[in-house]
Motif scaffolding. Structure first.
Motif, PDB file in Angstrom:
ATOM      1  N   LEU A 328      25.648   2.847  16.556  1.00 16.06           N
ATOM      2  CA  LEU A 328      24.785   2.042  15.676  1.00 16.06           C
ATOM      3  C   LEU A 328      23.473   1.715  16.368  1.00 16.06           C
ATOM      4  CD1 LEU A 328      24.599   0.608  12.954  1.00 16.06           C
ATOM      5  CD2 LEU A 328      25.634  -1.403  14.019  1.00 16.06           C
ATOM      6  N   MET A 331      21.201   4.723  16.345  1.00 20.50           N
ATOM      7  CA  MET A 331      20.574   4.901  15.033  1.00 20.50           C
ATOM      8  C   MET A 331      19.416   3.926  14.842  1.00 20.50           C
ATOM      9  SD  MET A 331      23.912   5.422  12.588  1.00 20.50           S
ATOM     10  CE  MET A 331      25.302   6.399  13.168  1.00 20.50           C
ATOM     11  N   ALA A 332      19.630   2.678  15.248  1.00 18.02           N
ATOM     12  CA  ALA A 332      18.584   1.667  15.088  1.00 18.02           C
ATOM     13  C   ALA A 332      17.392   1.961  15.985  1.00 18.02           C
ATOM     14  CB  ALA A 332      19.155   0.280  15.395  1.00 18.02           C
ATOM     15  N   ASN A 335      15.726   5.203  14.718  1.00 17.98           N
ATOM     16  CA  ASN A 335      15.434   5.198  13.286  1.00 17.98           C
ATOM     17  C   ASN A 335      16.011   6.428  12.589  1.00 17.98           C
ATOM     18  OD1 ASN A 335      14.381   4.112  10.914  1.00 17.98           O
ATOM     19  ND2 ASN A 335      12.431   5.207  11.129  1.00 17.98           N
ATOM     20  N   GLY A 337      19.767   8.105  10.561  1.00 18.40           N
ATOM     21  CA  GLY A 337      20.883   7.664   9.738  1.00 18.40           C
ATOM     22  C   GLY A 337      22.224   8.199  10.165  1.00 18.40           C
ATOM     23  N   ARG A 338      22.260   9.131  11.150  1.00 18.96           N
ATOM     24  CA  ARG A 338      23.525   9.733  11.565  1.00 18.96           C
ATOM     25  C   ARG A 338      23.412  10.273  12.979  1.00 18.96           C
ATOM     26  NH1 ARG A 338      20.965  11.560   7.823  1.00 18.96           N
ATOM     27  NH2 ARG A 338      22.408  10.782   6.240  1.00 18.96           N
ATOM     28  N   SER A 352      27.826   8.467  10.515  1.00 19.66           N
ATOM     29  CA  SER A 352      26.628   7.983   9.834  1.00 19.66           C
ATOM     30  C   SER A 352      26.620   6.470   9.794  1.00 19.66           C
ATOM     31  CB  SER A 352      26.574   8.531   8.402  1.00 19.66           C
ATOM     32  OG  SER A 352      27.616   7.968   7.622  1.00 19.66           O
ATOM     33  N   ARG A 353      25.468   5.929   9.431  1.00 21.05           N
ATOM     34  CA  ARG A 353      25.358   4.472   9.282  1.00 21.05           C
ATOM     35  C   ARG A 353      26.356   3.972   8.227  1.00 21.05           C
ATOM     36  NH1 ARG A 353      20.708   1.625  10.852  1.00 21.05           N
ATOM     37  NH2 ARG A 353      19.600   3.606  10.944  1.00 21.05           N
ATOM     38  N   THR A 354      26.557   4.772   7.186  1.00 23.66           N
ATOM     39  CA  THR A 354      27.500   4.407   6.128  1.00 23.66           C
ATOM     40  C   THR A 354      28.921   4.322   6.670  1.00 23.66           C
ATOM     41  OG1 THR A 354      26.105   5.507   4.486  1.00 23.66           O
ATOM     42  CG2 THR A 354      28.381   5.059   3.855  1.00 23.66           C
ATOM     43  N   ILE A 356      29.828   3.539   9.689  1.00 28.94           N
ATOM     44  CA  ILE A 356      29.946   2.330  10.508  1.00 28.94           C
ATOM     45  C   ILE A 356      30.030   1.082   9.638  1.00 28.94           C
ATOM     46  CG2 ILE A 356      28.778   0.896  12.226  1.00 28.94           C
ATOM     47  CD1 ILE A 356      27.650   3.456  13.444  1.00 28.94           C
ATOM     48  N   LEU A 357      29.184   0.994   8.627  1.00 27.40           N
ATOM     49  CA  LEU A 357      29.197  -0.178   7.749  1.00 27.40           C
ATOM     50  C   LEU A 357      30.503  -0.268   6.963  1.00 27.40           C
ATOM     51  CD1 LEU A 357      25.520  -0.172   6.413  1.00 27.40           C
ATOM     52  CD2 LEU A 357      26.514  -1.560   8.246  1.00 27.40           C
TER      53      LEU A 357
END
Length: 364
Positions: A328, A331-332, A335, A337-338, A352-354, A356-357
């Motif tokens: 994560l 990704m941050a 910048n 998304g995966r 992906s960010r999805t 993790i969330l």
């Protein structure tokens, strides 16, 4: 396009200027040139000297902000944290750090180091001013510059120790609370105090809007958002403790080849519903292509443009046994998304960010 430019390195840390800093610097110079003693140089002649002093004051002010951030960074580096950069922007300076130490004592030292630098600079400059100041005003303009920088540094010290995120005082409060309760509860308590402080400041700004209270509303908004983001970020980090990338990654990785046209890629995206794909040729990973890359190509040209022309070749990868929270952060920081998951040269998955969330939601 990058929103900041690097101007050098100090202690091995890249120093950057954000575009907002470049815009605000002449504004500060104009304010100092327009204000009367003791907060400006409106009475100084000739005009060229007035604006030279005003610009110098603005530059020195932001130099002090940089020193403030270097104070934080020095303690962080001393305790093993990595500082990716320091950026000067509209509201001051920000140190980009990989991770805030969970040790309350270390966080306390690190949080206090910045304000301590401001207090030291301000105290020394005001002592110098008192030793050499004339008996009556207006003072020597050069001494006045010393007084302004000293006074502002003392103000920065007081402002920064307010117990509200994202100011240093919020971290000081959390570190004190973390020695007495679980870290996440300490963060929630400190963030709650920060939000309450922001609300009170916003109300005060609204009631005094006619005499310049707008700035209090703006600062209150900044504090409230900062407190909320710190609370969310800490909660995610704590929830993901012990979770490995292999626990949440997608193992069935769909890949594309670099010789494929962008039009064909769009058809694959539409069919498989994924927004990013590793680019693999003859079993070798050569890059990654995303929907963002596709958007850069006009629709009428997608038949003639190859994936190799738009893919990103500088890959950000992780390993299966890496912590999910590290993915994560990658990704941050970058910048993206995966992140592609690799074992040596072989792709074993993609996270992906999805992903993790979704894991955070399930673990909550």
């Amino acid at each position: 396009m990058s929103t900041s430019i690097q101007i050098g390195r100090l202690m091995g840390i890249p120093i950057r200027l954000h575009i907002t800093f470049l815009l605000i610097l002449p504004v500060f110079a104009w304010i100092f040139a327009s204000n009367t003693p003791m907060f400006g140089f409106a009475d100084v002649m000739p005009v060229s000297l007035r604006y030279a002093l005003a610009l110098s004051t603005a530059i020195l002010l932001f130099t002090c902000v940089l020193l403030h951030e270097l104070g934080h960074s020095y303690i962080a580096l001393k305790h093993g944290s990595k500082i990716q950069s320091i950026t000067l922007f509209l509201f001051g300076g920000v140190s980009s750090m990989e991770e805030i130490p969970r040790n309350p004592k270390v966080e306390f030292k690190m949080a206090f180091a910045g304000p301590a630098v401001s207090l030291l600079i301000g105290t020394v400059l005001l002592i110098i001013y008192e030793l050499f100041r004339p008996a009556s005003l207006p003072s020597d303009p050069y001494l006045r510059l010393i007084w302004i920088i000293g006074y502002i540094n003392i103000t920065l010290f007081v402002f920064n120790i307010i117990p509200a995120f994202p100011m240093d005082g919020g971290r000081l409060l959390r570190s004190w609370l973390a020695g007495r309760m679980p870290y996440i509860k300490a963060t929630q308590a400190a963030a709650g105090i920060g939000k309450m402080f922001a609300i009170l400041m916003g109300i005060f700004g609204f009631l005094t809007a006619a005499i310049g209270g707008f700035w209090f509303i703006l600062i209150a908004f900044f504090i409230y958002i900062g407190a909320s983001e710190e609370e969310k970020s800490t909660a995610v980090n704590v929830i993901l403790e012990g979770v490995k990338i292999k626990d949440i990654m997608s193992g069935d990785v769909k890949t594309v080849n670099s010789g494929m046209s962008v039009e064909e890629l769009v058809e694959i995206m539409f069919r498989l519903k994924h927004m990013g794909y590793p680019v693999v040729d003859n079993g070798e990973l050569n890059g990654i292509v995303t929907f963002t890359d596709v958007l850069k190509v006009p629709k009428e040209e997608r038949k003639n443009v190859k994936v190799s022309q738009i893919m990103t070749k500088e890959l950000i990868t992780s390993k299966e046994d890496d912590d999910a929270v590290n993915a994560l952060k990658l990704m941050a920081t970058n910048n993206i998304g995966r992140v592609i998951v690799k074992d040596d040269k072989k792709i074993t998955g993609i996270v992906s960010r999805t992903d993790i969330l979704r894991a955070v939601q399930l673990l909550e």
